[in-house]
Design a protein around this motif. Structure first.
Motif, PDB file in Angstrom:
ATOM      1  N   ARG A 121      22.741 -15.743  -3.698  1.00 33.24           N
ATOM      2  CA  ARG A 121      24.367 -15.419  -3.166  1.00 33.24           C
ATOM      3  C   ARG A 121      24.841 -14.158  -3.925  1.00 33.24           C
ATOM      4  N   LEU A 122      25.587 -13.256  -3.368  1.00 34.06           N
ATOM      5  CA  LEU A 122      26.489 -12.385  -3.990  1.00 34.06           C
ATOM      6  C   LEU A 122      27.846 -12.931  -4.184  1.00 34.06           C
ATOM      7  N   ARG A 123      28.465 -12.125  -4.848  1.00 32.94           N
ATOM      8  CA  ARG A 123      29.861 -12.413  -5.157  1.00 32.94           C
ATOM      9  C   ARG A 123      30.583 -12.751  -3.981  1.00 32.94           C
ATOM     10  N   GLY A 124      31.291 -13.934  -3.959  1.00 38.18           N
ATOM     11  CA  GLY A 124      31.909 -14.139  -2.828  1.00 38.18           C
ATOM     12  C   GLY A 124      31.576 -15.166  -1.895  1.00 38.18           C
ATOM     13  N   GLY A 125      29.945 -15.653  -2.528  1.00 38.57           N
ATOM     14  CA  GLY A 125      29.318 -16.476  -1.612  1.00 38.57           C
ATOM     15  C   GLY A 125      28.628 -16.151  -0.574  1.00 38.57           C
ATOM     16  N   VAL A 126      28.361 -14.731  -0.189  1.00 37.97           N
ATOM     17  CA  VAL A 126      27.550 -14.259   0.753  1.00 37.97           C
ATOM     18  C   VAL A 126      26.245 -14.258   0.417  1.00 37.97           C
ATOM     19  N   ALA A 127      25.568 -14.548   1.488  1.00 33.11           N
ATOM     20  CA  ALA A 127      24.079 -14.629   1.163  1.00 33.11           C
ATOM     21  C   ALA A 127      23.356 -13.316   0.660  1.00 33.11           C
ATOM     22  N   ASP A 128      22.645 -13.151  -0.272  1.00 35.04           N
ATOM     23  CA  ASP A 128      21.773 -12.025  -0.815  1.00 35.04           C
ATOM     24  C   ASP A 128      20.607 -11.915   0.102  1.00 35.04           C
ATOM     25  N   LEU A 129      20.665 -11.056   1.042  1.00 34.13           N
ATOM     26  CA  LEU A 129      19.658 -11.027   2.021  1.00 34.13           C
ATOM     27  C   LEU A 129      18.859 -10.005   1.482  1.00 34.13           C
ATOM     28  N   GLU A 130      19.225  -9.173   0.505  1.00 31.00           N
ATOM     29  CA  GLU A 130      17.981  -8.196  -0.095  1.00 31.00           C
ATOM     30  C   GLU A 130      17.280  -9.064  -0.951  1.00 31.00           C
ATOM     31  N   LYS A 131      17.591  -9.860  -1.632  1.00 32.31           N
ATOM     32  CA  LYS A 131      16.757 -10.843  -2.676  1.00 32.31           C
ATOM     33  C   LYS A 131      15.650 -11.800  -1.965  1.00 32.31           C
ATOM     34  N   ALA A 189       0.913  -1.326   0.067  1.00 31.84           N
ATOM     35  CA  ALA A 189      -0.196   0.039  -0.129  1.00 31.84           C
ATOM     36  C   ALA A 189       0.824   1.240  -0.100  1.00 31.84           C
ATOM     37  N   ILE A 190       2.165   1.053   0.028  1.00 26.93           N
ATOM     38  CA  ILE A 190       3.152   2.221   0.177  1.00 26.93           C
ATOM     39  C   ILE A 190       4.071   1.971  -0.963  1.00 26.93           C
ATOM     40  N   GLY A 191       4.489   3.223  -1.498  1.00 32.17           N
ATOM     41  CA  GLY A 191       5.348   3.103  -2.444  1.00 32.17           C
ATOM     42  C   GLY A 191       6.948   2.658  -2.074  1.00 32.17           C
ATOM     43  N   ARG A 192       7.477   2.126  -2.966  1.00 34.82           N
ATOM     44  CA  ARG A 192       8.915   1.392  -2.692  1.00 34.82           C
ATOM     45  C   ARG A 192       9.990   2.579  -2.163  1.00 34.82           C
ATOM     46  N   ASN A 193       9.807   3.694  -2.485  1.00 33.53           N
ATOM     47  CA  ASN A 193      10.486   4.803  -2.064  1.00 33.53           C
ATOM     48  C   ASN A 193      10.545   5.187  -0.633  1.00 33.53           C
ATOM     49  N   ALA A 194       9.352   4.666  -0.080  1.00 29.20           N
ATOM     50  CA  ALA A 194       9.117   4.901   1.427  1.00 29.20           C
ATOM     51  C   ALA A 194       9.437   3.806   2.367  1.00 29.20           C
ATOM     52  N   MET A 195      10.094   2.868   1.720  1.00 23.91           N
ATOM     53  CA  MET A 195      10.396   1.394   2.669  1.00 23.91           C
ATOM     54  C   MET A 195      11.554   0.735   2.476  1.00 23.91           C
ATOM     55  N   VAL A 196      11.944   0.114   3.276  1.00 22.04           N
ATOM     56  CA  VAL A 196      13.229  -0.790   3.430  1.00 22.04           C
ATOM     57  C   VAL A 196      12.988  -2.228   3.458  1.00 22.04           C
ATOM     58  N   ASP A 197      13.229  -2.904   2.368  1.00 18.12           N
ATOM     59  CA  ASP A 197      12.660  -4.443   2.036  1.00 18.12           C
ATOM     60  C   ASP A 197      13.279  -5.166   3.255  1.00 18.12           C
ATOM     61  N   ASP A 198      14.292  -4.857   3.820  1.00 16.37           N
ATOM     62  CA  ASP A 198      14.766  -6.072   4.741  1.00 16.37           C
ATOM     63  C   ASP A 198      14.058  -5.911   5.979  1.00 16.37           C
ATOM     64  N   GLU A 199      13.790  -4.301   6.177  1.00 16.43           N
ATOM     65  CA  GLU A 199      13.241  -4.360   7.902  1.00 16.43           C
ATOM     66  C   GLU A 199      11.643  -4.930   7.589  1.00 16.43           C
ATOM     67  N   VAL A 200      11.077  -4.484   6.305  1.00 16.88           N
ATOM     68  CA  VAL A 200       9.886  -5.054   6.296  1.00 16.88           C
ATOM     69  C   VAL A 200       9.620  -6.538   6.340  1.00 16.88           C
ATOM     70  N   ALA A 201      10.671  -7.011   5.441  1.00 15.82           N
ATOM     71  CA  ALA A 201      10.700  -8.750   5.584  1.00 15.82           C
ATOM     72  C   ALA A 201      11.051  -9.140   7.042  1.00 15.82           C
ATOM     73  N   GLN A 202      11.730  -8.618   7.726  1.00 11.92           N
ATOM     74  CA  GLN A 202      12.080  -9.059   9.303  1.00 11.92           C
ATOM     75  C   GLN A 202      10.893  -9.004   9.938  1.00 11.92           C
ATOM     76  N   ILE A 255      15.353 -14.838   6.872  1.00  7.40           N
ATOM     77  CA  ILE A 255      15.843 -14.193   5.785  1.00  7.40           C
ATOM     78  C   ILE A 255      17.026 -14.964   5.382  1.00  7.40           C
ATOM     79  N   GLU A 256      17.995 -15.146   6.214  1.00  5.52           N
ATOM     80  CA  GLU A 256      19.055 -16.048   5.790  1.00  5.52           C
ATOM     81  C   GLU A 256      18.856 -17.303   5.219  1.00  5.52           C
ATOM     82  N   ALA A 257      17.895 -18.039   5.964  1.00  5.12           N
ATOM     83  CA  ALA A 257      17.695 -19.452   5.512  1.00  5.12           C
ATOM     84  C   ALA A 257      17.049 -19.368   4.096  1.00  5.12           C
ATOM     85  N   ILE A 258      16.270 -18.265   3.905  1.00  2.71           N
ATOM     86  CA  ILE A 258      15.543 -18.216   2.490  1.00  2.71           C
ATOM     87  C   ILE A 258      16.600 -18.062   1.575  1.00  2.71           C
ATOM     88  N   ALA A 259      17.652 -17.310   1.713  1.00  2.00           N
ATOM     89  CA  ALA A 259      18.764 -17.064   0.724  1.00  2.00           C
ATOM     90  C   ALA A 259      19.333 -18.550   0.468  1.00  2.00           C
TER      91      ALA A 259
END
Length: 299
Positions: free
Chosen positions: A247-257, A190-203, A237-241
């Motif tokens: 994964r990001l470069r270097g094998g780090v979990a891509d928490l944003e995705k 209900a809120i535009g993407r410019n007003a939110m932080v995905d990882d905070e909302v997901a947590q 979130i980490e378990a979903i990744a």
């Protein structure tokens, strides 16, 4: 972080709705069945009570909400003076077709040939107002899209011999008082993407799911009950990744995705039928807010 989103056109839309309220008979207020109070605009309540207009409270997207919780919300709203509540999906034409008769019951003085029944659809962005309008008209008049604030202007149309309906732009309010409301609104798009932080909302969403729908989380992501019991919201979130190989470069979990995956799975209903608040949790939240205010005042 407290999420706020109030684009400039909403101030003008609020003024227009206030003017229109004087000439309508019934407010059809759409809310999201998964978060009925968080998606109730206090400005709509204020405007209709000032004019003493009855309200048909429509809990849209009921097919995505927990049916047991939805029944509790219907009972909650039906107990309020001048209000009738109904849960439906605006994509179901047969369910939508019931609305004019229900509005007529709320305004029995308009059941003659002298003056038509005048209804106005109100609600927050992206809650389904334009879909409802199109279903009532049985044709595509209002622009529909999966983004908030698609409708920017009022549209008034005749839907029957003695019935007129006005669709209004989605309205938020200038300041979202409760942080959890902002998070629920953001999670539900209900809120535009410019007003939110995905990882905070997901947590936040993960915390609700862990507390109330752990079985749906386990089923969606193929986790055992034991594995799930060891997770906190960030761990989800980490378990979903890991489970999705994000994964990001270097094998780090891509928490944003991974955060985006969880939010999209909730929005689309792939997690199952979920309600983010109940009448009980809403009351507990408000009671806690009142206690915090009292403590602050005492100091």
């Amino acid at each position: 972080m407290t999420i706020q989103w109030y684009p400039g056109h909403m101030a003008a839309a609020r003024k227009k709705a206030e003017e229109m309220m004087a000439s309508i008979d019934v407010v059809i207020e759409l809310v999201d069945a998964r978060l009925p109070e968080a998606s109730t605009n206090p400005l709509v309540r204020q405007l209709r009570l000032q004019r003493q207009r009855p309200c048909l409270k429509v809990l849209n997207k009921a097919d995505l909400a927990d049916p047991r919780v939805t029944r509790a919300w219907i009972a909650h709203y039906d107990g309020q003076e001048g209000m009738r509540a109904l849960a439906l999906s605006c994509r179901n034409a047969a369910e939508v077709a019931r609305l004019p008769a229900l509005c007529q019951n709320l305004a029995p003085h308009r059941n003659d040939n002298v003056k038509p029944l005048r209804m106005m659809i109100m609600g927050i962005p992206n809650v389904g107002k334009s879909t409802l309008m199109n279903a009532l008209l049985k044709r595509r008049l209002a622009k529909v899209g999966d983004e908030p604030a698609i409708t920017r202007a009022q549209q008034t149309t005749q839907i029957g011999p003695r019935q007129w309906i006005t669709d209004t732009p989605g309205l938020l309010w200038p300041r979202i008082e409760h942080p959890s409301d902002g998070l629920m609104l953001a999670a539900s798009h209900a809120i535009g993407r410019n007003a939110m932080v995905d990882d905070e909302v997901a947590q936040f969403l993960a915390g609700v799911l862990l507390a109330r729908y752990p079985d749906l989380l386990a089923r969606r992501y193929s986790w055992t009950a034991g594995a799930l019991s060891a997770l906190d919201p960030l761990g989800v979130i980490e378990a979903i990744a890991v489970q999705r190989g994000l994964r990001l470069r270097g094998g780090v979990a891509d928490l944003e995705k991974a955060a985006s995956v969880l939010v999209q799975d909730y929005r689309s209903g792939l997690l199952g039928r979920i309600s983010l608040e109940t009448p009980t949790t809403r009351g507990e939240m408000l009671l806690g807010t009142d206690r915090c205010a009292e403590l602050s005042a005492a100091h």
